[in-house]
Structure formats: structure tokens, C-alpha cells
Design a protein around this motif. Structure first.
Motif, PDB file in Angstrom:
ATOM      1  N   MET A   8       0.878  -1.297   0.100  1.00 35.37           N
ATOM      2  CA  MET A   8      -0.082   0.039   0.021  1.00 35.37           C
ATOM      3  C   MET A   8       0.932   1.315  -0.040  1.00 35.37           C
ATOM      4  SD  MET A   8      -3.396  -0.879   2.448  1.00 35.37           S
ATOM      5  CE  MET A   8      -2.279  -1.120   3.876  1.00 35.37           C
ATOM      6  N   ILE A   9       0.755   2.128  -1.102  1.00 41.85           N
ATOM      7  CA  ILE A   9       1.503   3.191  -1.249  1.00 41.85           C
ATOM      8  C   ILE A   9       0.783   4.542  -0.414  1.00 41.85           C
ATOM      9  CG2 ILE A   9       2.790   4.740  -2.699  1.00 41.85           C
ATOM     10  CD1 ILE A   9       3.411   2.058  -3.281  1.00 41.85           C
ATOM     11  N   ASN A  10       1.820   5.254   0.326  1.00 41.63           N
ATOM     12  CA  ASN A  10       1.291   6.252   1.189  1.00 41.63           C
ATOM     13  C   ASN A  10       2.036   7.207   0.432  1.00 41.63           C
ATOM     14  OD1 ASN A  10      -0.223   5.702   4.318  1.00 41.63           O
ATOM     15  ND2 ASN A  10      -0.251   4.432   2.802  1.00 41.63           N
ATOM     16  N   ILE A  11       1.352   8.459   0.006  1.00 42.80           N
ATOM     17  CA  ILE A  11       2.055   9.638  -0.271  1.00 42.80           C
ATOM     18  C   ILE A  11       2.068  10.608   0.924  1.00 42.80           C
ATOM     19  CG2 ILE A  11       2.125  11.507  -2.117  1.00 42.80           C
ATOM     20  CD1 ILE A  11       2.335   9.143  -3.499  1.00 42.80           C
ATOM     21  N   VAL A  12       3.300  11.299   0.929  1.00 39.29           N
ATOM     22  CA  VAL A  12       3.463  12.489   2.231  1.00 39.29           C
ATOM     23  C   VAL A  12       4.100  13.609   1.514  1.00 39.29           C
ATOM     24  CG1 VAL A  12       4.396  12.998   4.324  1.00 39.29           C
ATOM     25  CG2 VAL A  12       3.931  10.378   3.886  1.00 39.29           C
ATOM     26  N   THR A  13       3.125  14.521   1.431  1.00 44.83           N
ATOM     27  CA  THR A  13       3.782  15.877   0.887  1.00 44.83           C
ATOM     28  C   THR A  13       4.266  16.719   2.061  1.00 44.83           C
ATOM     29  OG1 THR A  13       1.776  17.303   1.065  1.00 44.83           O
ATOM     30  CG2 THR A  13       1.740  15.751  -0.887  1.00 44.83           C
ATOM     31  N   GLY A  14       5.373  17.508   1.737  1.00 48.36           N
ATOM     32  CA  GLY A  14       5.961  18.059   2.697  1.00 48.36           C
ATOM     33  C   GLY A  14       6.805  17.007   3.478  1.00 48.36           C
ATOM     34  N   GLY A  15       7.250  15.919   2.665  1.00 47.42           N
ATOM     35  CA  GLY A  15       7.953  15.020   3.328  1.00 47.42           C
ATOM     36  C   GLY A  15       8.962  15.302   4.075  1.00 47.42           C
ATOM     37  N   ALA A  16       9.917  16.179   3.609  1.00 50.99           N
ATOM     38  CA  ALA A  16      11.161  16.595   4.150  1.00 50.99           C
ATOM     39  C   ALA A  16      11.015  17.417   5.275  1.00 50.99           C
ATOM     40  CB  ALA A  16      12.191  17.288   3.141  1.00 50.99           C
ATOM     41  N   GLY A  17       9.802  17.962   5.962  1.00 54.07           N
ATOM     42  CA  GLY A  17       9.553  18.608   6.774  1.00 54.07           C
ATOM     43  C   GLY A  17       9.388  18.090   8.095  1.00 54.07           C
ATOM     44  N   PHE A  18       9.361  18.875   9.279  1.00 55.20           N
ATOM     45  CA  PHE A  18       9.121  18.490  10.489  1.00 55.20           C
ATOM     46  C   PHE A  18       8.155  17.650  10.857  1.00 55.20           C
ATOM     47  CE2 PHE A  18       7.137  20.233  14.528  1.00 55.20           C
ATOM     48  CZ  PHE A  18       7.628  19.552  15.378  1.00 55.20           C
ATOM     49  N   ILE A  19       6.967  17.704  10.697  1.00 55.23           N
ATOM     50  CA  ILE A  19       6.076  16.586  11.254  1.00 55.23           C
ATOM     51  C   ILE A  19       5.949  15.390  10.309  1.00 55.23           C
ATOM     52  CG2 ILE A  19       3.396  16.019  11.264  1.00 55.23           C
ATOM     53  CD1 ILE A  19       3.439  19.253  12.423  1.00 55.23           C
ATOM     54  N   ALA A  20       6.482  15.349   9.081  1.00 51.65           N
ATOM     55  CA  ALA A  20       6.508  14.449   8.272  1.00 51.65           C
ATOM     56  C   ALA A  20       7.455  13.510   8.650  1.00 51.65           C
ATOM     57  CB  ALA A  20       6.651  14.987   6.916  1.00 51.65           C
ATOM     58  N   ASN A  21       8.624  13.869   9.196  1.00 50.53           N
ATOM     59  CA  ASN A  21       9.421  13.260   9.718  1.00 50.53           C
ATOM     60  C   ASN A  21       9.205  11.845  10.800  1.00 50.53           C
ATOM     61  OD1 ASN A  21      12.634  12.858  11.152  1.00 50.53           O
ATOM     62  ND2 ASN A  21      12.399  13.372   9.086  1.00 50.53           N
TER      63      ASN A  21
END
Lengths: 320, 320
Positions: free
Chosen positions: A1-14
Motif C-alpha cells: 500500500m503506497i502512502n504519499i506524504v507531501t511536505g515529506g522533508a519537513g518537521f511533522i512528516a519526519n
């Protein structure tokens, strides 16, 4: 299952990406690296389920191409839309910033996923959409919403777009209304600001405003726990959830003192005037988190403990 | 005192401009003539207080220049921002339409008036921002707002921007949340649609949906009365007001029958299926207008009377 995370290099995405990979999901992170930082992602590179694509989600051609590529790996299950301008004061001075980085990213992403069988769209909204509601306890069902920053306005505008997209082509969407969140990797915020100032000048710390602004803070670990719990337990087509600590919060003065304790105990702390740090700052805030707590979630760390842990983490990050 | 009216060649502006000129104000109307029609303005041309400028408010350079020219006539007292896409179904098919004509017009206008001493910003918002709230009476203080059309989403997004602008540079703003409004000059809407269909084919009238959708309707004369009253009596920096009739409304079936009575009494009326006319249509709607009525306003015409008058006006307009 693919999950896309936008803003992936930011604080909360981490923290989010870490937890999604732990849950066995494949994660494709999108980021334009304007505020996000590539080194935040280095810990994921060795993970076979992780992939990073440097694109600007506000650019329609790039986002369509990136989603097509991601779809070739497998069906896109969830989209976590965290890409946004996170520098609120900069957006007060120049409305184009929040327009582009917060509003347009949502607009182009929603258009681009039309036709993809995305199961859930999960959006990082904000308590800033409520504006200054005075002494009222802010539940999800209050109105009218009077955001006082372009940041808050464009988060609300994004929620509105998402709601309309559910009617036309999205199967399910959840908007998480974030409180002030602390932790690492810190890219902005009051603690990082104070740590930097004290490292530059260990003798004095100048604080915007009189230090009486009181806000509740949540540690990013608790925030991500709440997001995953809400995702797992919510079946509504459209849902909004306040996420936040259950306490009354701490003052800026208290944060300044604790940062000084950690970084430069002998520093003099100097306060400004007024109880707003900058235009668009909400001075006091009573946030109701009854709804998310009814799902069985409660934060491990209260505002004080969250701040203390984050001060330590951020001081380490900055080499203090 | 200069009043700017955007969307000046459109339906609601026509009655508004008439009333503003009557009140002794100078009116500068902006319109891109995409949906608005030049002939709607012909009755104002002989008035010395009226001026028309053909510009697109979404175009930053044009709107700055037009506002500068208007400022040379005298201080701009009020801005009535009515420019928007009014064709809701077209915006469901293509989100770029509401984005450009509803969201961007507000965005560029708010930027362009920064620095001008505008006393009030008055915005034509919509009941569509609430979405489908089922059987709840819709007060201004309910939430969350779940618009189900891009039209409603971009109206809500505009309200959000206006609220943030009040914090940074607007002295006062009022958002009027319009109901379904009827009258002339009609440019769109259910009555015009039925009149046109019956003039093209007097034997049959095909109605979208099963005709059970029930909505409340306000005549444009009552709407403009309410707007002017709210403007005169509201001193809040930010305010939102529902405007609408006090009754439960009428069904599409009833409207279809009354249009047939007027235009082609022998026509057969044929209904479709489902109680939504199109994606983004809210089937049933309980609108609370307590707040505006507390100011002493109430409509002269209820939904039935408003529809009957509008049918007659629109039939005349179309030469039926």
C-alpha cells in the motif's frame, strides 16, 4: 500500500514517515525543499519501502507525473498532505506565500488525484483557522471561523476545497487541526528561535511581546499517534479533529526561561510589549480536544513536558 | 463617497447599484463581462454618479490601476465585492472556474486595496459554504463547514482571506451569506432555465431530479434591503450574516408548475430521478435568519411570492 506524504522533508512528516514505514506501508515523500531539508530524510534512505521525489506540489505537471510514477509502484492508498508554508509571519507580510505554498499545493494535488483510487486524503490543518475566539472553548462545531493570519486563512481555504472534492471525487477525507507542535527536526518555531538567539548571544535573550502569551503545545510524537488513531477509527466521509494537549498550556516567558536554563543559564531575558508576538498571532487559546479523546487518545506529554523534551532535542540538534 | 461594486454588470449588483445611487453615493462598477452584461448597466449611464470600468478583478495590474483611477474621484468608502462565478454546475466540472473567478478575484482585490482608506469591505458570500447540514437549523455559529461544491468552497475560502485581511489592513468587513436569490436581470438559475426550455419547447418541460428538492428563495429587492441595513447597523470589525426568507421554501416541482402556468400552461412536466439536481446541489436546507431579523429586517416577500414575482419579471425579460 503506497502512502504519499507531501511536505515529506519537513518537521511533522519526519515522525509520520517513520511510523508509516513501521506499519509496513510504502512511503513516497514529495517535497520542494524550500523549507524541508534533505538531511531530514537521510535516516529513511536505507529503508526499501521509502522513496523521495523532489517536486513542487503546486506545479500541476510535476505533481501529475510524480503521482503517475508512484501509481506504478502499486495503488495509492493514502495521501498525507502536509506541504504548506509553515512560516506564519512571512505570510502575513506577503500573502502570495501562503497562497502558493498552502492553498495552491492543495488545489493542484486535489486536481491531480482525480481518477486515482485514493482511499483517504489526510490533511494537516491548523487551530489557526479559528482565529481569536477569546475565552470560548474551541470545539470543532463552533463558528464563525475568523482566521487572523493568511496562514490560517489558506488552511481553512484548503479544508473547504477538500470538502468539495469529497463530493466530486474523493472517497474520504480527514482534516487534523494541529495545535502548536514541538520536537525535531525543528525547522521553525519559538524554541528553535530562542536556542539560536542564545547561541549567538549567550548574555541576552530578546523576546517578542511581553511573554504572557499562553499556548498549549503538543509533542510531535503525540501528534502523530493521534493522526494514526483518528485515521484508523474514523469512517465518516468528511471529518475534522482538533488535536492538542488537555492542559491550559504554558507562557512564552516560561519557555524562554527553560531554554535559557538549558542553553545559557546566566542570560538576561528581555521582554517587548503587547501580548501578540506578531500580526496574526493568537494571544490566548482554549482548545477543546474532547472529540479526539473520545476515540481513546490522550497525549503522553502535557505542554510542559512536551516543551522540556523539545528544548532538549532542539538544543542537541543545534549542537548547544 | 465612492463605492466600488465588483461584478457590477451582474444580477445582484443591478439592484444594489440602483439603491446606492439613490442614497447619493458615487458608484464605480467593475466587471469583466464574462457573465455580466453591458445592457444591464444601460439604465445607469445617464446618472452622473455612475461609472463603469471593464476589468477583470483577478488581474492584479488592471485592478490596481482601476482602483487608483477611482481614488482620484474621491476617497473609496466601501467596496462591494460581488464578482464571482455564479454558474455552480460549471465549477463542479472544472475547479479552475471558481478558483479564478471567485477565489482569485477576492485575493487580488484584497491585495490591491492595501493602503487605501476603505471603510468597509462587503462580500457576497453564500449559504453554499455550509454544505449539506441535514435537518439542523443553520445559524452563523455552527460548524464544521463542509461545502459540497467548488463554488461553496471558494466562497468560504474568500471569507477566510477577508478575515485575515481585517487583521492586517482592512478596517471592517461583512460577509453576507446569500440564499437562493431570484429577480431580474436574470443571468442564471432555475426560473430562467425553465422559461428558456418552455419557450424552446412549449409542450414539455424536463426537470433535473425528482422535483422534491425544497429551497427557500429571496427576491433580490429584499436581499439588497438586508445588505444595506446590515451595513448601517453593524459596527463589528468582522461579521457574517445569513440572509434569507423566514419560510420553509418551495419545491422545484412547484416552481416548474408555476413557470408552466405563466409561459405554457399546457406543457407536460417530466421529472428525473434523485433529489439532487447536480453534483454540489444541496437538496434540503434549513436556514436560520434570526441574526439579521434581530436588526429589524424581514423580507417583504416569502419564497412563494418571490418566485411568483420573479417568474413574471423573467418571463417579461425573455419576451415570453
Amino acid at each position: 500500500m503506497i502512502n504519499i506524504v507531501t511536505g515529506g522533508a519537513g518537521f511533522i512528516a519526519n515522525t509520520l514517515i517513520d511510523r508509516l514505514l513501521e506499519q509496513g506501508r510504502r512511503v513516497v515523500a514529495f517535497d520542494n525543499l524550500k523549507l524541508g531539508r534533505l538531511e531530514n530524510l537521510s535516516r529513511f534512505y536505507s529503508h526499501p519501502g521509502f522513496q523521495f521525489v523532489q517536486i513542487d506540489v503546486a506545479s500541476p505537471l510535476s505533481v501529475c507525473k510524480a503521482l503517475e510514477d508512484a501509481s506504478n509502484l502499486g495503488p495509492i492508498d493514502e495521501i498525507w498532505h502536509l506541504a504548506a508554508n509553515s512560516d506564519i509571519p512571512s505570510g502575513v507580510a506577503n500573502p502570495d506565500i501562503d497562497f502558493r505554498d498552502t492553498f495552491l499545493t492543495t488545489f493542484e494535488l486535489l486536481k491531480a488525484i482525480k481518477g486515482l483510487p485514493v482511499k483517504r486524503f489526510l490533511f494537516a490543518s491548523s487551530s489557526a483557522i479559528y482565529g481569536d475566539q477569546g475565552e470560548i472553548a474551541i470545539h470543532e462545531n463552533i463558528g464563525p471561523l475568523f482566521p487572523i493570519s493568511n496562514y490560517g486563512a489558506m488552511k481553512l481555504a484548503s479544508e473547504a476545497q477538500i470538502s468539495a472534492a469529497v463530493e466530486s471525487h474523493l472517497s474520504r477525507a480527514i482534516c487534523f487541526r494541529f495545535p502548536n507542535v514541538v520536537g525535531v527536526p525543528a525547522t521553525h518555531g519559538v524554541i528553535l528561535d530562542f536556542v539560536r538567539k542564545l547561541m549567538a548571544n549567550p548574555d541576552e535573550l530578546h523576546v517578542l511581546g511581553d511573554g504572557t502569551q499562553q499556548k498549549a503545545y503538543l509533542h510531535v510524537s503525540d501528534l502523530v499517534d493521534a493522526m494514526l488513531k483518528i485515521r484508523d477509527l474514523t469512517e465518516d466521509k468528511r471529518a475534522v479533529f482538533n488535536i492538542g494537549p488537555v492542559d491550559e498550556g504554558v507562557t512564552v516567558r516560561w519557555i524562554a526561561e527553560r531554554v535559557a536554563d538549558r542553553v545559557s543559564p546566566s542570560a538576561r531575558i528581555l521582554f517587548g510589549e503587547g501580548n501578540k508576538g506578531w500580526v496574526g498571532d493568537v494571544p490566548k487559546f482554549k482548545y477543546s480536544t474532547e472529540k479526539v479523546r473520545s476515540l481513546g487518545w490522550s497525549p503522553v506529554l502535557g505542554s510542559q513536558a512536551a516543551i522540556l523534551r523539545a528544548i532538549d532535542e532542539i538544543a542537541c540538534q543545534q549542537g548547544a
